[in-house]
Design a protein around this motif. Structure first.
Motif, PDB file in Angstrom:
ATOM      1  N   THR A 172      28.301  76.206  26.829  1.00 29.58           N
ATOM      2  CA  THR A 172      29.740  76.313  26.965  1.00 29.58           C
ATOM      3  C   THR A 172      30.340  74.972  27.384  1.00 29.58           C
ATOM      4  OG1 THR A 172      31.543  77.444  28.135  1.00 29.58           O
ATOM      5  CG2 THR A 172      29.511  77.090  29.353  1.00 29.58           C
ATOM      6  N   SER A 173      31.552  74.754  26.968  1.00 30.43           N
ATOM      7  CA  SER A 173      32.278  73.553  27.398  1.00 30.43           C
ATOM      8  C   SER A 173      33.201  73.862  28.566  1.00 30.43           C
ATOM      9  CB  SER A 173      33.098  72.981  26.234  1.00 30.43           C
ATOM     10  OG  SER A 173      34.021  73.953  25.749  1.00 30.43           O
TER      11      SER A 173
ATOM     12  N   VAL B  80      34.957  83.148  29.916  1.00 30.49           N
ATOM     13  CA  VAL B  80      33.807  82.496  29.315  1.00 30.49           C
ATOM     14  C   VAL B  80      32.566  83.384  29.346  1.00 30.49           C
ATOM     15  CG1 VAL B  80      33.045  81.374  31.451  1.00 30.49           C
ATOM     16  CG2 VAL B  80      32.527  80.312  29.227  1.00 30.49           C
ATOM     17  N   TRP B  81      32.479  84.320  30.280  1.00 25.98           N
ATOM     18  CA  TRP B  81      31.318  85.209  30.343  1.00 25.98           C
ATOM     19  C   TRP B  81      31.221  86.105  29.109  1.00 25.98           C
ATOM     20  CZ3 TRP B  81      27.636  83.693  33.150  1.00 25.98           C
ATOM     21  CH2 TRP B  81      27.830  83.169  34.435  1.00 25.98           C
ATOM     22  N   GLN B  82      32.323  86.294  28.400  1.00 27.25           N
ATOM     23  CA  GLN B  82      32.291  87.119  27.196  1.00 27.25           C
ATOM     24  C   GLN B  82      31.499  86.449  26.068  1.00 27.25           C
ATOM     25  OE1 GLN B  82      36.268  88.286  26.077  1.00 27.25           O
ATOM     26  NE2 GLN B  82      36.833  88.834  28.181  1.00 27.25           N
TER      27      GLN B  82
ATOM     28  N   TYR C 197      24.298  87.942  32.615  1.00 28.63           N
ATOM     29  CA  TYR C 197      24.963  87.071  31.661  1.00 28.63           C
ATOM     30  C   TYR C 197      24.435  85.650  31.873  1.00 28.63           C
ATOM     31  CZ  TYR C 197      28.222  91.017  31.636  1.00 28.63           C
ATOM     32  OH  TYR C 197      28.774  92.268  31.568  1.00 28.63           O
ATOM     33  N   ILE C 198      24.147  84.936  30.779  1.00 33.47           N
ATOM     34  CA  ILE C 198      23.520  83.617  30.885  1.00 33.47           C
ATOM     35  C   ILE C 198      24.290  82.602  30.041  1.00 33.47           C
ATOM     36  CG2 ILE C 198      21.385  82.305  30.625  1.00 33.47           C
ATOM     37  CD1 ILE C 198      19.897  84.996  30.667  1.00 33.47           C
ATOM     38  N   LEU C 199      24.669  81.486  30.683  1.00 31.33           N
ATOM     39  CA  LEU C 199      25.349  80.366  30.039  1.00 31.33           C
ATOM     40  C   LEU C 199      24.772  79.055  30.570  1.00 31.33           C
ATOM     41  CD1 LEU C 199      29.084  81.500  30.403  1.00 31.33           C
ATOM     42  CD2 LEU C 199      27.882  81.265  28.219  1.00 31.33           C
TER      43      LEU C 199
ATOM     44  N   GLY D 259      25.486  85.194  35.632  1.00 31.09           N
ATOM     45  CA  GLY D 259      26.377  86.204  36.184  1.00 31.09           C
ATOM     46  C   GLY D 259      25.654  87.531  36.105  1.00 31.09           C
ATOM     47  N   PHE D 260      25.894  88.433  37.039  1.00 34.11           N
ATOM     48  CA  PHE D 260      25.195  89.715  37.002  1.00 34.11           C
ATOM     49  C   PHE D 260      26.069  90.816  37.596  1.00 34.11           C
ATOM     50  CE2 PHE D 260      23.728  86.950  40.404  1.00 34.11           C
ATOM     51  CZ  PHE D 260      24.021  87.676  41.556  1.00 34.11           C
TER      52      PHE D 260
END
Length: 512
Positions: free
Chosen positions: A29-30, A43-45, A71-73, A82-83
């Motif tokens: 992600t930017s 952005v988590w989407q 969630y992984i970025l 994120g969890f």
């Protein structure tokens, strides 16, 4: 034909499901998320999602009773998690601890294990509870060695909600070492629901594995374009004080020094210390020694903790081995401290640790100021990985003992191991030999041993033998007893009756 088509489609769907359960694509992600403990940034989407957690306990192999979503970025500087931990009874969430590195044994929590080299042996471990209490550690020897004294630089926050709890974590790439061009990392995710004694794992849940076993981790794919900056960190310090004594002019003592860390390659890290200061180090717990043998105290100084797993030798370092502290050829607390535990000023030191291909390197050279003058101590450790969980290596140390006499130790060790024995069980055979030479002694002496470790759920065995010569002297090591031949056996069985609320019944014995 119709039946064959249905069967083929079923096989394809099943294969896809299995693949999705063991690997996840890293999404770059930017626009990094704001780490505030709420997984509500847009952005988590875009993130990769992991939600198929399997129970390790109490109902091994079954889906978790509470839904869990990760969630992984990542961007060029950080890896983000994120969890959302849904809970059918959020008022019963257990979260009592707030301090960093507190034991979360009885708290709800999530844990993240990252194998940056994909060597299925070493990893970084991070945990966080519903109130944002964070902790971290270095995992080595495929989960049998766990160094919780290590502190990484990362951020994690979490909150309890009306439907459960959620949180976020940002782990800088400069906190972790990794191999340039290695775009696939190992990843294991764990959730614990304390009141149910329930733990869920992704991707697998094998009772015969170590709790933090690295070899059965899933994969995080597509890790490219990460940056560790220029790879240089400098931590200076300064000390100024004043002393006023009766009938004497006031004195103003001062001192300066620094630690510098430079990432030579993404996998090899160097550290330079000058006039080292350990003022921030946590004090040892007070203990009473009622024996004639020295007590073992964990290393807590950051300079020595960073990369400490690269110096493990023989049976040392394995927390599952009951005799891991019987013979340790290199024990970093011998540096910067005298025999009474008082600080011995470190004038300077250089350290190199890391991995290059299948090779693991650890080198440390320290100059101390002792009562007898300046003293130099050094250790070099080199190992090579091969096979599933096997390793061969050597170690050499040079220093001086309590009397000031020069001392040298050299040794080799071999670990033959696998995590796939009989389908998925752990077993390892460890052999080692050491030789020491001290200037004021006409005789060198030796130490050697062999150990078999079978640390599985139903049947566990640790058996072995070691001999330590009368004159064996490791001035930079920890050897509480010399002049011994010791055979040992520890073992037991742990059936799981699944009746009367009994999770497991363990029966065992030992002799030495």
């Amino acid at each position: 034909m119709r039946l064959a088509s249905v069967l083929l489609l079923s096989v394809i769907m099943h294969s896809t499901l299995l693949y999705s359960q063991s690997s996840v694509k890293a999404i770059k992600t930017s626009q990094p998320p704001k780490i505030d403990g709420y997984v509500n940034d847009d952005v988590w989407q875009q993130a990769s999602v992991v939600s198929d957690f399997i129970q390790r306990e109490p109902d091994t192999g079954q889906p978790m009773t509470e839904n869990t979503i990760f969630y992984i970025l990542y961007d060029k500087d950080n890896l983000y998690f994120g969890f959302k931990c849904f809970d059918s009874e959020p008022d019963k969430i257990t979260a009592n601890e707030l301090a960093r590195d507190a034991s979360l044994r009885f708290d709800d929590k999530v844990q993240i294990i990252i194998d940056t080299y994909l060597d299925k042996r070493n990893a970084y471990w991070f945990q966080i509870n519903p109130r944002g209490c964070i902790g971290d550690a270095l995992v080595s020897q495929n989960g049998s060695s766990f160094n919780k004294s290590w502190d990484g630089l990362w951020e994690g926050k979490a909150h309890i909600t009306e439907w459960g709890w959620e949180g976020e974590a940002a782990i800088p790439f400069k906190t972790m070492s990794f191999r340039q061009g290695q775009d696939v990392w190992g990843l294991k995710l764990i959730r614990q629901v304390s009141r149910k004694n329930e733990t869920g794992y992704w991707p697998t849940a094998n009772l015969d594995s170590y709790r933090f076993q690295v070899s059965d981790a899933g994969t995080l794919e597509g890790m490219t374009g990460m940056s560790q900056g220029i790879g240089l960190d400098v931590v200076p310090y300064g000390l100024v004080g004043s002393e006023h004594k009766k009938d004497a002019d006031p004195e103003f003592p001062s001192d300066v020094g620094f630690d510098a860390f430079y990432q030579i390659t993404p996998g090899v890290k160097s550290a330079l210390t000058v006039n080292t200061d350990f003022a921030q180090t946590e004090v040892d717990d007070r203990r009473v020694n009622l024996t004639r043998f020295p007590l073992f105290y964990q290393e807590k100084r950051d300079f020595f903790l960073d990369g400490a797993n690269y110096f493990n030798f023989g049976i040392g370092g394995g927390r599952m081995h009951p005799y891991s502290r019987s013979i340790i050829p290199f024990f970093s607390r011998r540096m910067g401290l005298d025999n009474d535990g008082n600080p011995a000023p470190i004038l300077g030191g250089l350290k190199l640790t890391g991995q290059a291909g299948a090779w693991n390197l650890g080198f440390l050279d320290i100059v101390e100021q002792r009562d007898s003058g300046k003293a130099n101590s050094a250790v070099a450790r080199l190992t090579r990985n091969f096979g599933d969980q096997s390793q061969i290596g050597g170690i050499a140390t040079i220093g001086s003992d309590a009397s000031g006499a020069g001392n040298a130790v050299a040794g080799v060790d071999l670990r033959l191991g696998t995590s796939k024995f009989l389908g998925g069980k752990n077993v390892s055979l460890i052999l080692f030999g050491l030789s020491s030479q001290t200037d004021d002694s006409t005789n060198s002496d030796h130490a050697y041993g062999v150990s078999l470790v079978y640390p599985n759920d139903f049947l566990w065995i640790v058996a072995g033998f070691h001999e330590i010569g009368d004159n064996f002297n490791a001035s930079l090591g920890f050897v509480p007893r010399r002049g011994i031949r010791q055979s040992y056996f520890r073992g037991g069985v742990g059936p799981r009756p699944k009746k009367f609320g009994i999770l497991q019944s363990i029966t065992g014995g030992h002799f030495s």
